[in-house]
Design a protein around this motif. Structure first.
Motif, mmCIF file in Angstrom:
data_model
loop_
_atom_site.group_PDB
_atom_site.id
_atom_site.type_symbol
_atom_site.label_atom_id
_atom_site.label_comp_id
_atom_site.label_asym_id
_atom_site.label_seq_id
_atom_site.Cartn_x
_atom_site.Cartn_y
_atom_site.Cartn_z
ATOM 1 N N LYS A 236 -5.357 -49.114 17.174
ATOM 2 C CA LYS A 236 -4.234 -49.427 18.058
ATOM 3 C C LYS A 236 -4.076 -50.915 18.337
ATOM 4 N N ASN A 237 -5.186 -51.645 18.377
ATOM 5 C CA ASN A 237 -5.101 -53.082 18.626
ATOM 6 C C ASN A 237 -6.382 -53.784 18.191
ATOM 7 N N VAL A 238 -6.230 -55.079 17.932
ATOM 8 C CA VAL A 238 -7.380 -55.939 17.642
ATOM 9 C C VAL A 238 -7.278 -57.156 18.555
ATOM 10 N N TRP A 239 -8.352 -57.434 19.262
ATOM 11 C CA TRP A 239 -8.408 -58.530 20.243
ATOM 12 C C TRP A 239 -9.697 -59.308 19.991
ATOM 13 N N LEU A 240 -9.580 -60.610 19.811
ATOM 14 C CA LEU A 240 -10.699 -61.423 19.351
ATOM 15 C C LEU A 240 -10.925 -62.612 20.262
ATOM 16 N N HIS A 241 -12.195 -62.820 20.658
ATOM 17 C CA HIS A 241 -12.528 -64.077 21.334
ATOM 18 C C HIS A 241 -12.321 -65.234 20.355
ATOM 19 N N PRO A 242 -11.773 -66.337 20.814
ATOM 20 C CA PRO A 242 -11.557 -67.476 19.920
ATOM 21 C C PRO A 242 -12.823 -68.334 19.799
ATOM 22 N N PHE A 243 -12.833 -69.208 18.800
ATOM 23 C CA PHE A 243 -13.792 -70.314 18.804
ATOM 24 C C PHE A 243 -13.440 -71.177 20.006
ATOM 25 N N ARG A 244 -14.422 -71.534 20.824
ATOM 26 C CA ARG A 244 -14.065 -72.239 22.061
ATOM 27 C C ARG A 244 -15.133 -73.229 22.516
ATOM 28 N N MET A 245 -15.968 -73.687 21.588
ATOM 29 C CA MET A 245 -16.950 -74.707 21.937
ATOM 30 C C MET A 245 -16.555 -76.039 21.317
ATOM 31 N N ASN A 246 -17.035 -77.128 21.933
ATOM 32 C CA ASN A 246 -16.845 -78.478 21.428
ATOM 33 C C ASN A 246 -15.365 -78.804 21.252
ATOM 34 N N ALA A 247 -14.907 -79.069 20.043
ATOM 35 C CA ALA A 247 -13.515 -79.473 19.841
ATOM 36 C C ALA A 247 -12.526 -78.360 20.104
ATOM 37 N N PHE A 248 -13.020 -77.116 20.266
ATOM 38 C CA PHE A 248 -12.137 -75.968 20.466
ATOM 39 C C PHE A 248 -12.111 -75.486 21.923
ATOM 40 N N GLN A 249 -12.546 -76.315 22.853
ATOM 41 C CA GLN A 249 -12.606 -75.884 24.254
ATOM 42 C C GLN A 249 -11.252 -75.403 24.771
ATOM 43 N N ILE A 250 -10.199 -76.076 24.385
ATOM 44 C CA ILE A 250 -8.868 -75.738 24.886
ATOM 45 C C ILE A 250 -8.446 -74.333 24.463
ATOM 46 N N LEU A 251 -9.058 -73.761 23.430
ATOM 47 C CA LEU A 251 -8.667 -72.432 22.982
ATOM 48 C C LEU A 251 -9.098 -71.348 23.963
#
Length: 255
Positions: free
Chosen positions: A129-144
């Motif tokens: 029914k759905n796919v939900w994924l945590h983003p890359f979010r460390m270092n240069a990707f903090q804003i994600l």
């Protein structure tokens, strides 16, 4: 550098379908119906960070401080690839939090030799029914962390929403701070069911989903491209100050 465990954001399950767990003795109870994020696969991605006229990547120095460098720079401390791996057995999150309702995954930041420089342990929700994924979010990707998380309802024809509440500022995010609770409100819309995307392996059909997220950090946007066999094959973020981050599937290795 060690593995960073990220449990600092609270998921609101409203709108996200989470399947019933399967009672396995050792295996993660939410892995059983996965078709994409399987424990015998590793997904590798390239990425670009665009600021103004500069196309960049990032590197980590010995003191764990990251900096942006030109995309074509040769540096053994540079992060050249990202990867997603699924844990088969119950991992550290599930062992410490038995009510955790996700498949556990490791998001790795790799150099050009595919050596892991740093990694994040987090989760994905995957079912028909759905796919939900945590983003890359460390270092240069903090804003994600403050952008729409990759999320698709393949059969949804109307807009759908997802909200996120984040508690007090957490130490893993060094460049972005806030006081009190932070609320993110995200809106998604599938804008194409047959968007063709060119990958190194060939052309694939994808579901194109446009989304935006509002919080006191600012407004951010994500256009995602999802293939039902390969998962999210491209993520195109538009961030405050016209910064852009693009993450694209490079290859899949079977383990």
């Amino acid at each position: 550098m060690g593995l960073i465990l990220l449990l600092n954001s609270c998921i609101s399950s409203k709108g996200i379908f989470i399947e019933d767990p399967q009672n396995n003795e050792n295996e993660n109870p939410y892995n059983y119906d996965n078709k994409i994020y399987l424990s015998d696969r590793e997904y590798f991605y390239t990425y670009q960070i665009v600021k103004g006229n500069d196309t960049l990547k990032y590197k980590i120095d010995n003191d764990s401080i990251f900096s942006l460098i030109k995309y074509n720079s040769k540096d053994d401390k540079a992060i050249d690839l990202l990867s997603i791996k699924t844990l088969k057995a119950k991992g550290p999150i599930f062992q410490d939090h038995p009510d955790y309702r996700q498949t556990e995954i490791i998001l790795s930041h790799l150099n050009s030799d595919k050596k892991t420089i740093t990694s994040e342990l987090t989760g994905v929700i995957e079912n028909s029914k759905n796919v939900w994924l945590h983003p890359f979010r460390m270092n240069a990707f903090q804003i994600l962390q403050f952008s729409p998380f990759p999320y698709v309802k393949p059969n949804e024809s109307k807009k759908y929403k997802w909200d996120l509440e984040i508690g007090e500022h957490w130490k893993e995010l060094k460049d972005i701070t806030w006081k009190g609770k932070l609320n993110l409100k995200c809106v998604y819309e599938n804008t194409s069911k047959e968007k063709k995307i060119i990958l190194p392996s060939g052309i694939v059909n994808t579901i194109e989903t446009r989304s935006n997220c509002s919080s006191k950090i600012g407004k951010t946007f994500l256009t995602s491209y999802f293939n039902e066999q390969l998962g999210f094959v491209r993520l195109e973020y538009l961030l405050p100050k016209d910064e852009k981050i693009t993450i694209s599937l490079e290859k899949i290795e079977n383990k």
